[in-house]
Scaffold this motif. Structure first.
Motif, PDB file in Angstrom:
ATOM      1  N   THR A 152       7.159  -2.212   5.165  1.00 39.46           N
ATOM      2  CA  THR A 152       7.662  -0.837   5.117  1.00 39.46           C
ATOM      3  C   THR A 152       6.588   0.180   5.484  1.00 39.46           C
ATOM      4  O   THR A 152       6.883   1.365   5.611  1.00 39.46           O
ATOM      5  CB  THR A 152       8.198  -0.513   3.710  1.00 39.46           C
ATOM      6  OG1 THR A 152       7.207  -0.868   2.730  1.00 39.46           O
ATOM      7  CG2 THR A 152       9.477  -1.275   3.434  1.00 39.46           C
ATOM      8  N   GLY A 153       5.350  -0.261   5.622  1.00 41.18           N
ATOM      9  CA  GLY A 153       4.253   0.624   5.972  1.00 41.18           C
ATOM     10  C   GLY A 153       3.593   0.198   7.272  1.00 41.18           C
ATOM     11  O   GLY A 153       4.169  -0.543   8.072  1.00 41.18           O
ATOM     12  N   ASP A 154       2.382   0.647   7.468  1.00 42.93           N
ATOM     13  CA  ASP A 154       1.627   0.370   8.691  1.00 42.93           C
ATOM     14  C   ASP A 154       0.639  -0.751   8.404  1.00 42.93           C
ATOM     15  O   ASP A 154      -0.558  -0.534   8.225  1.00 42.93           O
ATOM     16  CB  ASP A 154       0.912   1.637   9.156  1.00 42.93           C
ATOM     17  CG  ASP A 154       0.180   1.439  10.477  1.00 42.93           C
ATOM     18  OD1 ASP A 154       0.507   0.466  11.182  1.00 42.93           O
ATOM     19  OD2 ASP A 154      -0.723   2.250  10.780  1.00 42.93           O
ATOM     20  N   SER A 155       1.127  -1.985   8.339  1.00 45.07           N
ATOM     21  CA  SER A 155       0.291  -3.131   7.997  1.00 45.07           C
ATOM     22  C   SER A 155       0.044  -4.012   9.217  1.00 45.07           C
ATOM     23  O   SER A 155       0.969  -4.287   9.994  1.00 45.07           O
ATOM     24  CB  SER A 155       0.972  -3.976   6.908  1.00 45.07           C
ATOM     25  OG  SER A 155       0.282  -5.201   6.730  1.00 45.07           O
ATOM     26  N   PRO A 156      -1.188  -4.512   9.388  1.00 43.36           N
ATOM     27  CA  PRO A 156      -1.452  -5.437  10.491  1.00 43.36           C
ATOM     28  C   PRO A 156      -0.778  -6.793  10.313  1.00 43.36           C
ATOM     29  O   PRO A 156      -0.755  -7.598  11.238  1.00 43.36           O
ATOM     30  CB  PRO A 156      -2.983  -5.584  10.465  1.00 43.36           C
ATOM     31  CG  PRO A 156      -3.374  -5.266   9.061  1.00 43.36           C
ATOM     32  CD  PRO A 156      -2.399  -4.229   8.597  1.00 43.36           C
ATOM     33  N   PHE A 157      -0.202  -7.037   9.123  1.00 40.79           N
ATOM     34  CA  PHE A 157       0.436  -8.316   8.839  1.00 40.79           C
ATOM     35  C   PHE A 157       1.961  -8.252   8.947  1.00 40.79           C
ATOM     36  O   PHE A 157       2.651  -9.224   8.640  1.00 40.79           O
ATOM     37  CB  PHE A 157       0.043  -8.809   7.443  1.00 40.79           C
ATOM     38  CG  PHE A 157      -1.448  -8.860   7.236  1.00 40.79           C
ATOM     39  CD1 PHE A 157      -2.215  -9.838   7.848  1.00 40.79           C
ATOM     40  CD2 PHE A 157      -2.079  -7.910   6.455  1.00 40.79           C
ATOM     41  CE1 PHE A 157      -3.585  -9.871   7.681  1.00 40.79           C
ATOM     42  CE2 PHE A 157      -3.456  -7.936   6.283  1.00 40.79           C
ATOM     43  CZ  PHE A 157      -4.210  -8.924   6.894  1.00 40.79           C
ATOM     44  N   ALA A 158       2.488  -7.111   9.390  1.00 39.70           N
ATOM     45  CA  ALA A 158       3.941  -6.933   9.434  1.00 39.70           C
ATOM     46  C   ALA A 158       4.628  -7.912  10.368  1.00 39.70           C
ATOM     47  O   ALA A 158       5.791  -8.276  10.158  1.00 39.70           O
ATOM     48  CB  ALA A 158       4.277  -5.498   9.834  1.00 39.70           C
ATOM     49  N   ALA A 159       3.926  -8.365  11.408  1.00 44.41           N
ATOM     50  CA  ALA A 159       4.535  -9.274  12.381  1.00 44.41           C
ATOM     51  C   ALA A 159       4.322 -10.744  12.022  1.00 44.41           C
ATOM     52  O   ALA A 159       4.729 -11.620  12.789  1.00 44.41           O
ATOM     53  CB  ALA A 159       3.975  -8.999  13.774  1.00 44.41           C
ATOM     54  N   ALA A 221       8.137  -2.820  -0.710  1.00 40.18           N
ATOM     55  CA  ALA A 221       8.131  -1.617  -1.552  1.00 40.18           C
ATOM     56  C   ALA A 221       7.870  -0.386  -0.696  1.00 40.18           C
ATOM     57  O   ALA A 221       7.207  -0.461   0.343  1.00 40.18           O
ATOM     58  CB  ALA A 221       7.049  -1.745  -2.621  1.00 40.18           C
ATOM     59  N   PRO A 222       8.391   0.781  -1.099  1.00 41.45           N
ATOM     60  CA  PRO A 222       7.999   2.017  -0.415  1.00 41.45           C
ATOM     61  C   PRO A 222       6.485   2.180  -0.486  1.00 41.45           C
ATOM     62  O   PRO A 222       5.877   1.881  -1.529  1.00 41.45           O
ATOM     63  CB  PRO A 222       8.714   3.114  -1.218  1.00 41.45           C
ATOM     64  CG  PRO A 222       9.829   2.408  -1.919  1.00 41.45           C
ATOM     65  CD  PRO A 222       9.329   1.017  -2.206  1.00 41.45           C
ATOM     66  N   PRO A 223       5.840   2.629   0.586  1.00 38.38           N
ATOM     67  CA  PRO A 223       4.378   2.745   0.566  1.00 38.38           C
ATOM     68  C   PRO A 223       3.840   3.512  -0.635  1.00 38.38           C
ATOM     69  O   PRO A 223       2.806   3.142  -1.208  1.00 38.38           O
ATOM     70  CB  PRO A 223       4.063   3.450   1.890  1.00 38.38           C
ATOM     71  CG  PRO A 223       5.165   3.015   2.804  1.00 38.38           C
ATOM     72  CD  PRO A 223       6.388   2.931   1.938  1.00 38.38           C
TER      73      PRO A 223
END
Length: 301
Positions: A152-159, A221-223
């Motif tokens: 839900t945020g700007d994480s390098p692990f989102a992908a 979770a929401p950031p």
């Protein structure tokens, strides 16, 4: 100690490679990755050698650090152990109990040391707090909330494919368990497991001796709501896991210190592969309960 790195993803680039290169007790020999170009780029950045052949890297080092998805980590770490390499591993140890047991069997057969990087266990403030609460005892109940904003945020692990597939239970669940188990004791039964919004999971755990705990785990979770909390309540009152601003690279350096100590002494580290296997068994039993395929009763290790 001559050490090699397996992996070239965000965690390897952000944490492992810088920590290994800066550590005074390690000789950072080289990098192997599933993509040769990424291995070369990372190795060049830290003045070390890229390897195309992982077995050649095993032959040139005393130890390997692994920054790979857990289903890739487990079989490669087993091969490294059988080649005589000490192991600095990431959590979770594996995505199946069978893979985890095979890895632990390899460490026992060869006598190599292993340390699994449960980040909270290698930060001074939190490690000292865990040790104090374990000595205090008398805990009535505990609450752990490990809420991430990976999706839900700007994480390098989102992908990350394995995080997308397995969710918070397998990604941040190990962190929560790494704090609860040394303080409250082993988990004997998962009394309840339920899904929440997104990938959120709620667990109710029964520990040996009768203490209970709850764990809420999420990567969605929401950031503004993200963060980690562990609260203990008992005869001594109420206490909470302290916050720390220390980065992951510094914690990994302490995990490397622990590996050096375990290799030199021959004594297992508290966060060795056997401990990580027990965490994997608890995660797998929780997953089965969530899937409705089994009850949450755990075998005694």
């Amino acid at each position: 100690m001559r050490i090699g790195l397996l992996g070239t993803g965000p965690w390897a680039r952000m944490v492992h490679a810088p920590a290994l290169a800066a550590h005074g007790g390690l000789d950072f020999v080289g990098v192997w990755g599933r993509r040769a170009d990424a291995a070369k780029e990372l190795a060049d950045r830290h003045g070390t050698r890229p390897y195309d052949d992982v077995d050649a890297l095993f032959a040139d080092v005393d130890a390997v650090a692994v920054a790979l998805p857990p289903d890739v980590q487990a079989p490669l770490a087993e091969r490294a152990a059988r080649a005589g390499c000490h192991l600095l591993l990431d959590k979770p140890l594996a995505l199946t109990v069978e893979q985890g047991r095979a890895l632990v069997d390899a460490t026992r057969a060869t006598g190599v040391a292993s340390v699994v990087f449960f980040t909270t266990r290698f930060r001074p403030e939190t490690a000292e707090w865990i040790a104090r609460q374990a000595d205090e005892g008398g805990w009535f109940t505990a609450r752990a909330e490990w809420l991430g904003a990976v999706f839900t945020g700007d994480s390098p692990f989102a992908a990350s494919p394995w995080r997308r597939e397995k969710g918070a239970l397998w990604d941040v669940g190990p962190h929560a368990l790494s704090v609860l188990l040394p303080v409250l004791g082993d988990v004997s039964r998962i009394a309840a497991a339920a899904h929440g919004p997104g990938d959120t999971v709620h667990l109710v755990l029964e520990h040996e001796g009768g203490t209970t705990s709850t764990a809420t785990l999420s990567l969605t979770a929401p950031p503004a709501a993200a963060g980690a909390t562990v609260e203990l309540r008992g005869a001594a009152g109420v206490t909470r896991l302290p916050e720390t601003a220390e980065g992951a690279a510094e914690a990994l350096a302490r995990a490397a210190d622990a590996l050096l100590a375990a290799a030199a002494s021959g004594s297992p580290d508290p966060c060795d592969a056997a401990f990580a296997l027990r965490v994997t068994e608890i995660l797998a039993a929780s997953q089965s309960l969530l899937d409705g395929t089994a009850q949450g009763v755990l075998d005694t290790p």
